[in-house]
Design an enzyme around this catalytic site. Structure first.
Site, PDB file in Angstrom:
ATOM      1  CG  HIS A   1     -26.689 -28.687  39.919  1.00 19.63           C
ATOM      2  ND1 HIS A   1     -27.715 -29.092  40.748  1.00 19.63           N
ATOM      3  CD2 HIS A   1     -26.364 -27.430  40.329  1.00 19.63           C
ATOM      4  CE1 HIS A   1     -27.997 -28.132  41.606  1.00 19.63           C
ATOM      5  NE2 HIS A   1     -27.182 -27.105  41.377  1.00 19.63           N
TER       6      HIS A   1
ATOM      7  CG  HIS B   1     -21.280 -26.465  46.608  1.00 15.40           C
ATOM      8  ND1 HIS B   1     -20.984 -25.115  46.502  1.00 15.40           N
ATOM      9  CD2 HIS B   1     -22.638 -26.541  46.627  1.00 15.40           C
ATOM     10  CE1 HIS B   1     -22.102 -24.417  46.469  1.00 15.40           C
ATOM     11  NE2 HIS B   1     -23.135 -25.266  46.542  1.00 15.40           N
TER      12      HIS B   1
HETATM   13  P1  2AM Z   1     -26.933 -25.099  44.162  1.00 16.13           P
HETATM   14  O1  2AM Z   1     -26.697 -26.369  44.844  1.00 16.13           O
HETATM   15  O2  2AM Z   1     -27.707 -25.228  42.934  1.00 16.13           O
HETATM   16  O3  2AM Z   1     -25.688 -24.318  43.888  1.00 16.13           O
HETATM   17  C1  2AM Z   1     -27.090 -22.216  49.225  1.00 16.13           C
HETATM   18  O4  2AM Z   1     -28.238 -21.628  48.727  1.00 16.13           O
HETATM   19  C2  2AM Z   1     -26.744 -23.454  48.443  1.00 16.13           C
HETATM   20  O5  2AM Z   1     -27.742 -24.455  48.619  1.00 16.13           O
HETATM   21  C3  2AM Z   1     -26.568 -23.267  46.987  1.00 16.13           C
HETATM   22  O6  2AM Z   1     -25.456 -23.989  46.593  1.00 16.13           O
HETATM   23  C4  2AM Z   1     -27.862 -23.797  46.376  1.00 16.13           C
HETATM   24  O7  2AM Z   1     -27.879 -24.181  45.077  1.00 16.13           O
HETATM   25  C5  2AM Z   1     -28.190 -24.893  47.359  1.00 16.13           C
HETATM   26  N1  2AM Z   1     -29.626 -25.195  47.438  1.00 16.13           N
HETATM   27  C6  2AM Z   1     -30.182 -26.378  47.177  1.00 16.13           C
HETATM   28  N2  2AM Z   1     -31.491 -26.353  47.414  1.00 16.13           N
HETATM   29  C7  2AM Z   1     -31.785 -25.115  47.827  1.00 16.13           C
HETATM   30  C8  2AM Z   1     -33.004 -24.479  48.193  1.00 16.13           C
HETATM   31  N3  2AM Z   1     -34.144 -25.144  48.189  1.00 16.13           N
HETATM   32  N4  2AM Z   1     -32.929 -23.186  48.533  1.00 16.13           N
HETATM   33  C9  2AM Z   1     -31.765 -22.515  48.516  1.00 16.13           C
HETATM   34  N5  2AM Z   1     -30.596 -23.088  48.179  1.00 16.13           N
HETATM   35  C10 2AM Z   1     -30.600 -24.364  47.839  1.00 16.13           C
END
Ligand code: 2AM
Length: 454
Positions: free
Chosen positions: A361, A281
């Site tokens: 991303h 995702h």
């Molecule tokens: P990603 O989008 O880079 O994969 C659960 O943690 C999801 O939320 C993951 O997919 C994670 O990274 C995304 N995410 C985005 N911002 C976040 C944050 N501040 N803290 C934790 N997870 C975050």
């Protein structure tokens, strides 16, 4: 928030040239054609009531706007390539069953409608204990396990958080994206009207008791674009190819130190990146179920509401790998930027300025003990270095499905700029389950010996 995460790097990235894999258009795989639940109704029970409810709703009232998966062609095509669990949510009599049946009809070759009413589960604030759901859950599990349908529609009030958590777990187990739809009928929260419309003959008081559990919007752990199943499979394969080819280029073998290996050692990147998100995702907004400031406002935005459950094509322009993460850079279109939070970049790198959407991303894999959120930070590190105007080393070319130029930044950061962008279909929705659900990037166990002597 990022303080929670281990930030190990000191700011280099890799810039990989383009890689041009066009996915072959595979024929729709589709689940088995399944008979409508209506065929299995007990005589004389809910069937009559359902039909009456549906026709009454459509004759007397406009039912409000239809969700994209009923009316938007691109969404319909995306849904057909995805595995989706649609949870209809709302008070009894609010129009869920009509909507559920419309969706089932639209995707009749590949959908399965499961209804709590047909299992005679009476909606009530507390009484719907686990045992009431035994048969329904068995039907649902069989449907998932036997791949009876790629689109599973669950028609129930879905007011109880525990019940929902169980469903989110099941969806994760079988890699289904969850989308929650509520009927938009004008009477959906009007208990006086619902009293006459609900076939359970719930009293005004019973409906009023249920209402608060459904009034409040359910906020996910995060919102994002979730890749269609076959595009996800394609991208996973592509990322494996990328890591295999990258690991084999001479320039990479000479720069193993940031990955904790000596020059003479061989690093298997597929083993190094021990885990990968359960469903690939591109996160737009991390909400932590509403705990993150601004998440409720984000969910309330008209653009976000309109985008919810809609199909989007994402354009991937580069793949990157760092000692912490491997990811795909997504170039957002103007339409997609409408639901990109203005503070998404500042959230993780408050001191820097980036063009909007720079953090977009898809996390493909992370090293052991590294959290997914790190991928977007690594990408921003790379973008920051690119912005600095310095010339980066171009250290090789990859071929075949990952054709493109590989650039090295510093501290083990590599990027492949794809010769041809990869397009992937996705559905904009929320992830409502538990955090940290992953699959191994490759292999049965998450961790392997990372370095071997060549
Ligand atoms: P990603 O989008 O880079 O994969 C659960 O943690 C999801 O939320 C993951 O997919 C994670 O990274 C995304 N995410 C985005 N911002 C976040 C944050 N501040 N803290 C934790 N997870 C975050």
């Amino acid at each position: 928030m990022c303080g929670r995460h281990r930030l190990l790097f000191s700011g280099q990235h890799l810039l990989c040239p383009s890689f041009g894999l066009q996915h072959p258009l595979r024929p729709l795989t589709g689940g088995r054609k399944v008979g409508s639940v209506l065929n299995r109704l007990k005589p004389g029970t809910s069937k009559v009531l359902h039909c009456r409810m549906s026709s009454q709703a459509s004759k007397d009232h406009p039912e409000g706007p239809k969700p994209p998966l009923l009316v938007d062609d691109h969404t319909v095509a995306t849904v057909r390539d995805s595995r989706i669990l649609v949870l209809l949510r709302g008070l009894p009599g609010s129009g869920k069953s009509t909507l559920a049946k419309d969706i089932e009809q639209k995707y009749k070759d590949n959908s399965r409608l499961i209804s709590a009413d047909l299992h005679e589960i009476k909606p009530a604030v507390r009484s719907s204990g686990e045992e009431n759901y035994t048969k329904l859950d068995a039907e649902l599990t069989t449907c998932f396990e036997k791949r009876e349908a790629n689109l599973v529609i669950l028609d129930d009030t879905h007011h109880d958080r525990e019940r929902l958590d169980k469903l989110f777990d099941m969806a994760n187990t079988y890699h289904f994206v969850v989308t929650i739809l509520e009927p938009k009928t004008p009477w959906r929260l009007d208990c006086a009207q619902l009293k006459d419309r609900n076939h359970w003959k719930l009293s005004l008081e019973e409906l009023k008791n249920l209402r608060p559990t459904l009034e409040k919007e359910l906020l996910p752990l995060y919102f994002g674009w979730f890749l269609a199943k076959r595009d996800q499979d394609y991208l996973r394969k592509t990322s494996h190819e990328f890591l295999e080819q990258l690991g084999n280029i001479k320039a990479f073998k000479k720069r193993l130190q940031p990955y904790g290996c000596e020059e003479k050692q061989k690093l298997d990147l597929l083993k190094y990146f021990a885990k990968s998100p359960n469903i690939l995702h591109c996160t737009t907004k991390f909400c932590d179920y509403g705990k993150v400031l601004g998440s409720e406002e984000y969910a309330q935005q008209e653009a976000v509401k309109k985008a919810y459950s809609r199909g989007y094509t994402l354009h991937i322009s580069a793949l990157f790998a760092t000692p912490r993460t491997v990811g795909a850079q997504v170039e957002l279109t103007s339409d997609q930027l409408l639901i990109w939070p203005p503070d998404a970049e500042k959230e993780v790198m408050p001191k820097d300025t980036f063009p909007r959407g720079s953090r977009a991303h898809i996390t493909l894999g992370t090293a052991a003990d590294v959290q997914d959120v790190q991928t977007g930070i690594d990408l921003l590190e790379i973008v920051k270095l690119q912005q600095s105007g310095r010339e980066w080393e171009s250290l090789g070319e990859l071929a075949g499905p990952v054709a493109g130029k590989v650039s090295y930044y510093e501290n083990g950061m590599w990027m492949l700029n794809l010769a041809r962008k990869i397009e992937v279909k996705s559905i904009f929705s929320g992830y409502y389950g538990k955090p940290g659900v992953h699959v191994p990037l490759r292999g049965k166990k998450g961790l392997f010996n990372q370095c071997q002597i060549m």
